[in-house]
Design a protein around this motif. Structure first.
Motif: not given
Length: 71
Positions: A2-12, A40-41, A48-56, A62-67
């Motif tokens: 299985q392959h994942f895509e990752y999203l890193i958000r630092s604006d929350l 809410a965010e 949208l299917g994103w799972e939180l992997v790591k919170a700050p 301040r990076s939130w990492i999702f996959k």
């Protein structure tokens, strides 16, 4: 495999702080507003299917990492 895509958000933090700032020193209202924005965010991303992997984990990180699985 299985392959994942990752999203890193630092604006929350900035988004939540912008909403909480008008409450000034009223800590309870400030924390409530901050928490509501973050929740809410996180809920939007979850739908949208994103799972939180790591919170700050530190005030300087301040990076939130999702996959989510790739289709």
């Amino acid at each position: 495999m299985q392959h994942f895509e990752y999203l890193i958000r630092s604006d929350l933090h900035d988004m939540a702080e912008d909403v909480a700032r008008p409450f000034g020193s009223r800590e309870r209202e400030r924390q409530k507003a901050y928490t509501e924005v973050v929740a809410a965010e996180l809920n939007k991303l979850g739908v949208l299917g994103w799972e939180l992997v790591k919170a700050p984990d530190a005030p300087t990180n301040r990076s939130w990492i999702f996959k989510r699985p790739m289709a």
